[in-house]
Scaffold this motif. Structure first.
Motif, PDB file in Angstrom:
ATOM      1  N   SER A  37       0.729  -1.193   0.126  1.00  0.00           N
ATOM      2  CA  SER A  37       0.037   0.062   0.009  1.00  0.00           C
ATOM      3  C   SER A  37       0.748   1.429  -0.025  1.00  0.00           C
ATOM      4  O   SER A  37       0.588   2.247  -0.700  1.00  0.00           O
ATOM      5  N   LEU A  38       1.947   1.195   0.628  1.00  0.00           N
ATOM      6  CA  LEU A  38       2.718   2.280   0.822  1.00  0.00           C
ATOM      7  C   LEU A  38       3.527   2.797  -0.527  1.00  0.00           C
ATOM      8  O   LEU A  38       3.429   3.790  -1.159  1.00  0.00           O
ATOM      9  N   LEU A  39       3.876   1.528  -1.326  1.00  0.00           N
ATOM     10  CA  LEU A  39       4.386   1.781  -2.552  1.00  0.00           C
ATOM     11  C   LEU A  39       3.518   2.212  -3.786  1.00  0.00           C
ATOM     12  O   LEU A  39       3.746   2.996  -4.454  1.00  0.00           O
ATOM     13  N   ASP A  40       2.268   1.607  -3.355  1.00  0.00           N
ATOM     14  CA  ASP A  40       1.405   1.898  -4.427  1.00  0.00           C
ATOM     15  C   ASP A  40       0.855   3.607  -4.302  1.00  0.00           C
ATOM     16  O   ASP A  40       0.712   4.380  -5.180  1.00  0.00           O
ATOM     17  N   ALA A  41       0.844   3.739  -3.015  1.00  0.00           N
ATOM     18  CA  ALA A  41       0.380   5.412  -2.756  1.00  0.00           C
ATOM     19  C   ALA A  41       1.485   6.230  -3.478  1.00  0.00           C
ATOM     20  O   ALA A  41       1.248   7.456  -3.821  1.00  0.00           O
ATOM     21  N   LEU A  42       2.720   6.006  -2.848  1.00  0.00           N
ATOM     22  CA  LEU A  42       3.878   6.678  -3.363  1.00  0.00           C
ATOM     23  C   LEU A  42       3.972   6.753  -5.126  1.00  0.00           C
ATOM     24  O   LEU A  42       4.407   7.596  -5.833  1.00  0.00           O
ATOM     25  N   GLY A  43       3.674   5.687  -5.623  1.00  0.00           N
ATOM     26  CA  GLY A  43       3.518   5.562  -7.193  1.00  0.00           C
ATOM     27  C   GLY A  43       2.455   6.692  -7.579  1.00  0.00           C
ATOM     28  O   GLY A  43       2.628   7.291  -8.649  1.00  0.00           O
ATOM     29  N   CYS A  44       1.453   6.493  -7.011  1.00  0.00           N
ATOM     30  CA  CYS A  44       0.222   7.519  -7.326  1.00  0.00           C
ATOM     31  C   CYS A  44       0.841   8.940  -7.232  1.00  0.00           C
ATOM     32  O   CYS A  44       0.473   9.776  -8.096  1.00  0.00           O
ATOM     33  N   THR A  48       1.114  11.653 -10.205  1.00  0.00           N
ATOM     34  CA  THR A  48       0.409  13.070 -10.136  1.00  0.00           C
ATOM     35  C   THR A  48       1.143  14.421 -10.527  1.00  0.00           C
ATOM     36  O   THR A  48       1.106  15.295 -10.985  1.00  0.00           O
ATOM     37  N   VAL A  49       2.581  14.069  -9.670  1.00  0.00           N
ATOM     38  CA  VAL A  49       3.448  15.256  -9.773  1.00  0.00           C
ATOM     39  C   VAL A  49       4.043  15.292 -11.352  1.00  0.00           C
ATOM     40  O   VAL A  49       4.289  16.455 -11.663  1.00  0.00           O
ATOM     41  N   SER A  50       3.960  14.377 -11.649  1.00  0.00           N
ATOM     42  CA  SER A  50       4.774  14.328 -13.418  1.00  0.00           C
ATOM     43  C   SER A  50       3.729  14.729 -14.295  1.00  0.00           C
ATOM     44  O   SER A  50       4.059  14.926 -15.493  1.00  0.00           O
ATOM     45  N   ARG A 441       2.330  -4.351  -9.123  1.00  0.00           N
ATOM     46  CA  ARG A 441       3.714  -4.158  -9.237  1.00  0.00           C
ATOM     47  C   ARG A 441       3.999  -3.479 -10.677  1.00  0.00           C
ATOM     48  O   ARG A 441       4.720  -2.431 -10.741  1.00  0.00           O
ATOM     49  N   GLU A 442       3.142  -3.747 -11.637  1.00  0.00           N
ATOM     50  CA  GLU A 442       3.235  -3.184 -12.862  1.00  0.00           C
ATOM     51  C   GLU A 442       3.010  -1.606 -12.805  1.00  0.00           C
ATOM     52  O   GLU A 442       3.622  -0.663 -13.516  1.00  0.00           O
ATOM     53  N   LYS A 443       1.876  -1.598 -12.102  1.00  0.00           N
ATOM     54  CA  LYS A 443       1.267  -0.167 -11.864  1.00  0.00           C
ATOM     55  C   LYS A 443       2.319   0.808 -11.204  1.00  0.00           C
ATOM     56  O   LYS A 443       2.712   1.960 -11.850  1.00  0.00           O
ATOM     57  N   PHE A 444       2.853   0.235 -10.237  1.00  0.00           N
ATOM     58  CA  PHE A 444       4.242   0.942  -9.594  1.00  0.00           C
ATOM     59  C   PHE A 444       5.274   1.440 -10.640  1.00  0.00           C
ATOM     60  O   PHE A 444       5.655   2.594 -10.632  1.00  0.00           O
ATOM     61  N   GLY A 445       5.585   0.374 -11.167  1.00  0.00           N
ATOM     62  CA  GLY A 445       6.897   0.729 -12.149  1.00  0.00           C
ATOM     63  C   GLY A 445       6.364   1.767 -13.451  1.00  0.00           C
ATOM     64  O   GLY A 445       7.153   2.814 -13.390  1.00  0.00           O
ATOM     65  N   ARG A 446       5.194   1.635 -13.575  1.00  0.00           N
ATOM     66  CA  ARG A 446       4.617   2.703 -14.760  1.00  0.00           C
ATOM     67  C   ARG A 446       4.349   3.850 -14.248  1.00  0.00           C
ATOM     68  O   ARG A 446       4.820   5.008 -14.910  1.00  0.00           O
ATOM     69  N   ASN A 447       3.794   4.065 -12.970  1.00  0.00           N
ATOM     70  CA  ASN A 447       3.777   5.373 -12.370  1.00  0.00           C
ATOM     71  C   ASN A 447       5.140   6.029 -12.181  1.00  0.00           C
ATOM     72  O   ASN A 447       5.211   7.281 -12.407  1.00  0.00           O
ATOM     73  N   MET A 448       6.079   5.389 -11.743  1.00  0.00           N
ATOM     74  CA  MET A 448       7.536   5.902 -11.304  1.00  0.00           C
ATOM     75  C   MET A 448       8.255   6.178 -12.432  1.00  0.00           C
ATOM     76  O   MET A 448       8.976   7.307 -12.127  1.00  0.00           O
ATOM     77  N   ASP A 455      16.601   1.855 -12.742  1.00  0.00           N
ATOM     78  CA  ASP A 455      17.866   1.499 -11.292  1.00  0.00           C
ATOM     79  C   ASP A 455      17.399   2.074 -10.160  1.00  0.00           C
ATOM     80  O   ASP A 455      17.319   1.702  -9.246  1.00  0.00           O
ATOM     81  N   GLU A 456      16.601   3.494 -10.128  1.00  0.00           N
ATOM     82  CA  GLU A 456      16.434   4.211  -9.133  1.00  0.00           C
ATOM     83  C   GLU A 456      15.140   3.572  -8.684  1.00  0.00           C
ATOM     84  O   GLU A 456      14.926   3.155  -7.297  1.00  0.00           O
ATOM     85  N   ILE A 457      14.215   3.043  -9.474  1.00  0.00           N
ATOM     86  CA  ILE A 457      12.900   2.215  -9.043  1.00  0.00           C
ATOM     87  C   ILE A 457      13.529   0.830  -8.293  1.00  0.00           C
ATOM     88  O   ILE A 457      12.864   0.488  -7.089  1.00  0.00           O
ATOM     89  N   GLU A 458      14.389   0.280  -8.855  1.00  0.00           N
ATOM     90  CA  GLU A 458      14.910  -0.995  -8.152  1.00  0.00           C
ATOM     91  C   GLU A 458      15.430  -0.661  -6.702  1.00  0.00           C
ATOM     92  O   GLU A 458      15.316  -1.341  -5.980  1.00  0.00           O
ATOM     93  N   GLY A 459      16.284   0.446  -6.731  1.00  0.00           N
ATOM     94  CA  GLY A 459      16.860   0.520  -5.184  1.00  0.00           C
ATOM     95  C   GLY A 459      15.626   1.087  -4.188  1.00  0.00           C
ATOM     96  O   GLY A 459      15.882   0.631  -3.225  1.00  0.00           O
TER      97      GLY A 459
END
Length: 487
Positions: A37-44, A48-50, A441-448, A455-459
């Motif tokens: 849930s934390l990762l999903d919210a951060l991805g959202c 938004t900011v982008s 998981r795919e949504k998080f990567g796509r949003n980020m 590499d930053e996402i993997e970190g």
């Protein structure tokens, strides 16, 4: 000593006296869900900011150029903010595009809204412990996950059996409640101070649902949760500064919350545990949660139509959507749609767009001036879509054993034939749908990827597994140093 109403005592006891033991299977599962849930919210927030100039206009210090030493680092930006404005801004970024997780019951809401207040306060505290003594829990990722789990539970259990909407109250009242209570704990307040903080929540004025309803649906619905988070943090800080609470904030006659607003019967409640965080609906498409099943079913019907060599635009004469009572109340709309917020809360619009595109709506499809928002074909197809409330779907929606959020779509064709109903009870994003994990998981990567490299996402994905990592070190991974601007 002030005698507080029992519901206030119960929340406080849960926060302070109900430890979550990460070594037990139940808690381990809950904290794992909180991590997702934390990762999903951060991805959202990053999406938004982008992608949203409207949202970017709402964030940043109230007075441009204000510098807050050791302030909350707003993800995806260079802003360092005080915890009150930080909670608002993070709430905007998580919620504005209507893409964060959801929970349903007699009340509807988005438990991940609370993450805004939790992150703002915990990150700010984590950065100031060198100069200020911290008396609260350790400011680590494990504490963050515990805070998220308990905030979800406070909001979620209230939502199951209590229809605040029936009294015209917007569900963000529960964001303010859960966030204020958890922030009191994070700040290191005593249990008496936590009860005082909660009492101030019930004494506040509470937003009307009007800005989510019918022709009055406006973008405020995208910052209402941020507003609740901001107020929650402010109330906790006021109590930390010495303000006392009112024991009868709920029960007092004639001015308590129950007597004045909710009803003398009070709340129907269950014991708090670790249930809610494990039973949310993740939105893998930016569609109001009650419309997702309808969109999925419509995509199947669109494929069937095209397989017959027919046109969605020309050959469909009527579409019947069998839905829950909640879907009917929230997103069944005819007539003019005035803004993006209005469109993403219209089941006819999201189904029409999905049928015509052959894929789920995206954030840009709701924007003023977008192809679909200005399409006469969409408007024509919307008029052919009828929503019918189904008692069985509504019953299963509220049944704690089934917890479905279903919709059925039947298509009637110009040649007189009918495409049999496609019924989706557990759309992708539901905990019972086996495709949900991969989709989230795919949504998080796509949003980020709108801001960060692979590499930053993997970190970040590695760092979120480190329970002893300081919250501030984790949030540093989301910072960006691009020039401040309000686009």
């Amino acid at each position: 000593m002030t005698n507080y109403d029992q519901p206030i005592i119960d929340i406080t006891n849960y926060i302070y006296n109900h430890p979550l033991d990460p070594s037990t299977p139940t808690t381990k599962s809950a904290l794992s869900a909180a991590r997702t849930s934390l990762l999903d919210a951060l991805g959202c927030a990053i999406q938004t900011v982008s992608s949203s100039a409207e949202a970017r206009n709402l964030i940043g210090p109230v007075v441009q150029g204000t510098h807050v030493p050791d302030g909350f680092r707003l993800p995806g930006t260079r802003y360092r903010l005080d915890p009150v404005k930080g909670a608002f801004d993070m709430g905007v970024l998580i919620r504005y595009l209507d893409f964060n997780d959801a929970m349903w019951g007699k009340e509807w809401g988005h438990p991940s809204d609370n993450i805004a207040a939790i992150l703002s306060v915990s990150d700010w505290l984590s950065r100031t412990t060198k100069t200020n003594k911290h008396t609260g829990p350790p400011l680590t990722l494990q504490t963050l996950l515990i805070a998220i789990t308990k905030a979800y539970e406070i909001q979620g259990i209230h939502q199951l059996h209590n229809a605040f909407n029936a009294h015209g109250i917007d569900h963000v009242i529960l964001v303010k409640l859960a966030s204020a209570a958890i922030c009191a704990w994070l700040l290191g307040l005593s249990q008496t101070q936590a009860m005082a903080t909660i009492s101030h929540v019930w004494m506040d004025g509470h937003p009307s649902r009007v800005y989510r309803s019918g022709s009055n649906t406006i973008p405020r619905k995208g910052w209402a949760a941020g507003d609740a988070c901001m107020r929650a943090v402010h109330l906790a800080l006021l109590v930390r500064a010495g303000q006392v609470g009112a024991g009868g904030a709920l029960s007092a006659v004639p001015y308590g919350f129950l007597e004045r607003t909710f009803g003398k019967q009070g709340f129907v409640m269950e014991r708090f545990g670790e249930w809610a965080v494990q039973n949310v609906l993740f939105k893998v498409m930016p569609v109001e949660g009650h419309g997702i099943a309808g969109v999925e079913a419509a995509l199947v019907q669109g494929s069937r139509t095209r397989e017959r060599g027919l046109s969605v635009e020309e050959d469909i004469v009527r579409i019947e959507v069998r839905a829950t009572a909640a879907a009917d109340v929230i997103i069944n709309k005819k007539g003019v749609l005035r803004n993006a917020a209005d469109r993403d809360h219209c089941i006819q619009y999201v189904i029409a767009v999905a049928l015509l595109k052959g894929s789920a709506p995206e954030v840009g499809d709701y924007a003023d001036g977008s192809y679909w928002a200005t399409s006469a074909v969409v408007d024509s197809l919307r008029e052919r879509i009828e929503v019918r409330v189904d008692e069985g779907l509504t019953r299963d929606y509220l049944d704690l054993e089934k917890r479905s959020i279903g919709a059925g779509v039947t298509v009637y064709l110009r040649d007189g034939s009918v495409l049999d109903e496609v019924l989706l009870e557990y759309p992708i994003g539901h905990v019972r749908n086996p495709a949900t994990g991969d989709a989230v998981r795919e949504k998080f990567g796509r949003n980020m990827r709108g801001v960060f490299s692979d590499d930053e996402i993997e970190g970040i994905l590695e760092a979120v597994k480190m329970d002893n990592l300081r919250i501030s070190d984790f949030l540093d991974l989301f910072a960006r140093d691009a020039p401040e601007s309000r686009l």
